[in-house]
Design an enzyme around this catalytic site. Structure first.
Site, PDB file in Angstrom:
ATOM      1  N   HIS A 269     -33.600 -22.299  16.716  1.00 54.00           N
ATOM      2  CA  HIS A 269     -34.567 -22.197  15.534  1.00 54.00           C
ATOM      3  C   HIS A 269     -35.910 -21.681  15.744  1.00 54.00           C
ATOM      4  CE1 HIS A 269     -36.096 -26.313  17.248  1.00 54.00           C
ATOM      5  NE2 HIS A 269     -37.212 -25.678  16.656  1.00 54.00           N
TER       6      HIS A 269
ATOM      7  N   ASP B  17     -28.798 -25.327  19.642  1.00 53.19           N
ATOM      8  CA  ASP B  17     -30.002 -24.850  19.335  1.00 53.19           C
ATOM      9  C   ASP B  17     -30.846 -24.225  20.593  1.00 53.19           C
ATOM     10  OD1 ASP B  17     -32.437 -24.546  17.795  1.00 53.19           O
ATOM     11  OD2 ASP B  17     -32.836 -26.490  18.001  1.00 53.19           O
TER      12      ASP B  17
ATOM     13  N   SER C 131     -41.353 -26.473  20.704  1.00 53.57           N
ATOM     14  CA  SER C 131     -39.904 -26.084  20.627  1.00 53.57           C
ATOM     15  C   SER C 131     -39.711 -24.888  21.569  1.00 53.57           C
ATOM     16  CB  SER C 131     -39.694 -25.563  19.208  1.00 53.57           C
ATOM     17  OG  SER C 131     -39.196 -26.603  18.275  1.00 53.57           O
TER      18      SER C 131
END
Length: 527
Positions: A139, A169, A243
């Site tokens: 993402h 992911d 992230s």
């Protein structure tokens, strides 16, 4: 405290009684005065747990951070504004807990000189090889038209997306440098234990990095973000923008990739985070490096959770008091699947896979998916309450979804690059679709493919191809092949978030998503 003041504190208490109470308090130490001491003594007689461990000071992570920090990078993605609209508020419900992955930029940053069509999003990542391979979250780079990587020393390098895997992911990037780059090694996430100290490192805004520490709370967490959730839960105040950043143990090995935080209010971390285990990272990135995509194992069973009543009816061993029945109940097997060929049947209960206990259907799915197609696996199961074993040759999930791959090609060899699956009852429930909706569901989209460029997304329901209604993957494949063979654009009518839109894909790989939804126009929220 004087004897007088103590007497006043206890009220109407004689000096003799007071001294006796003080003696009792001294006996129980820091536990407390009389009543608490009596409670502690009772618990001790009843066999209370007595944790014992050597006295230790809090760990110091200075040297660890100094050594690993050069391999942690900042990632900047130029993303189309409509591709990220709405994602800053969260990327899924995390099982209704109000959780959210680290948005990519978290929050979005947009420079004043930028066009309204482009957003500069930032996340973290880390180098896993001296020749420039970088791991991050899918993402962080999904929908990016341009990606750059900023090293710890401030050097900025253009990055190429080698491959992405939306189901876990994860994404793999590649940068090119004139010199060998510092990198860090992946450790063994299966060796991580609850209570172990870990350090989350990131470089979200190119400001020199962020470091937080905490302990592992649990492994194998399913937060309903993807079909193969198997997260490490960390009780640490992980910062926004982490992230794709690495999670380290004290020996400097990466045991996870920081991916999500629990945020009931959406305002930030409350001290609970989730990381993708390094064993998953290793498997996915190895495949992305070799082929650019991920191949998963396939068994071919429809399994369900076992209730206590089911367990009794199946003559399963009685679990410990209060414990739920463990295993995956086979509801059905797919025709001509590895499971059917190996002899698994409905009402069998799978209890272990390759020597590892299976606690639930999700547990079984994660274990099967991690096995390379063509590999033999040993399955332990109960049939009529009696334990049995069998060996099964694991299939290829990409080839097993009932003709679920649109690989219709024109004479030039181009293809759409999507994987399809039938619109089953389970998928209808997941997507909130009624029985009156017909079509096929996009299961996966190959990064960089014509379908990806045109805006096709996992979760889209393709209802017609070039004005031909389709209700099975086979019908869709046939229609696509016909359009490509005639060198005509493939016109797809897609249902997305309850609204219809048309997307046209030309034989040369270019696409033009034209919204023809019946109400208010379609949106571009990711599924």
């Amino acid at each position: 405290m004087s004897e007088k003041s103590v007497s006043k504190f206890f009220g109407r208490t004689s000096r003799k009684t007071l001294l006796a109470l003080l003696a009792g308090a001294a006996f129980v130490g820091t536990i407390g005065t009389g009543p608490v001491g009596l409670h502690a003594a009772y618990a001790e007689d009843a066999g209370a747990i007595k944790p014992s461990s050597p006295v230790q000071t809090l760990p110091n992570f200075v040297n660890l951070v100094k050594q690993v920090k050069p391999a942690v990078v900042s990632i900047t993605s130029m993303i189309k504004a409509d591709a990220v609209e709405g994602e800053g508020g969260g990327m899924g419900g995390m099982g209704g807990m109000g959780g959210m992955p680290f948005p990519f930029p978290f929050p979005f940053q947009m420079a004043p000189q930028q066009s309204r069509q482009q957003i500069e999003a930032r996340g973290s990542g880390f180098l896993i090889s001296a020749d420039g391979y970088v791991v991050t979250n899918n993402h962080v780079v999904k929908g990016a038209t341009k990606v750059t990587v900023t090293l710890d020393d401030g050097t900025t390098l253009p990055a190429k997306i080698i491959g992405r895997d939306g189901k876990t992911d994860l994404a793999l990037l590649k940068v090119t440098s004139t010199q060998k780059l510092p990198f860090i090694e992946l450790g063994e996430s299966d060796d991580v234990q609850p209570g172990e100290w870990v350090v989350a490192v990131g470089n979200p805004y190119g400001l020199g990095g962020t470091v937080t520490a905490g302990i592992v709370s649990a492994r194998g967490r399913d937060i309903n973000e993807g079909p193969y959730d198997n997260f490490i839960q960390i009780d640490a105040p992980i910062n926004r923008g982490n992230s794709g950043g690495p999670l380290f143990t004290q020996d400097g090995k990466v045991v996870g990739v920081n991916t999500a935080i629990l945020s009931p209010s959406g305002g930030g971390s409350i001290g609970i985070g989730f990381a993708i285990p390094s064993d998953t990272v290793r498997s996915v990135t190895d495949q992305l490096r070799k082929t650019g995509h991920v191949v998963r194992g396939y068994l071919g069973v429809n399994a369900q959770v076992i209730s206590p009543a089911m367990a009794k009816a199946l003559n399963m061993p009685t679990p410990a008091p209060g414990a739920p029945p463990a295993g995956a109940l086979v509801a059905s097997t797919s025709p001509d699947s590895p499971a059917e060929k190996a002899g698994l049947k409905a009402e069998d209960v799978v209890t272990d896979f390759n020597g590892q206990k299976v606690a639930s259907p999700h547990d079984l799915a994660v274990r099967v998916a991690s096995v390379a197609p063509g590999t033999d696996a040993k399955i332990g199961y109960l049939r009529g309450g009696k334990p049995q074993t069998l060996t099964v040759k694991i299939g290829n999930l990409a080839k097993a979804s009932n003709d679920g791959g649109i690989e219709g090609t024109a004479s030039s060899g181009q293809h759409l690059g999507v994987s399809l699956t039938p619109l089953s009852g389970d998928i209808r429930r997941q997507l909130g679709l009624g029985s009156d909706v017909h079509g096929v569901v996009v299961n996966d989209v190959q990064p960089g493919s014509p379908a990806d460029q045109a805006g096709i997304r996992p979760g889209d329901v393709i209802q017609s191809v070039s004005n031909q209604t389709v209700d099975s993957p086979r019908a869709a494949v046939t229609a696509v092949r016909g359009a490509l063979a005639a060198k005509k654009p493939v016109l797809l009518r897609v249902l997305r978030d309850g609204q219809s839109l048309f997307i046209a894909i030309s034989p040369d790989g270019t696409g033009d998503g034209s919204d023809s939804s019946s109400s208010n126009g379609g949106d571009d929220d990711d599924q």
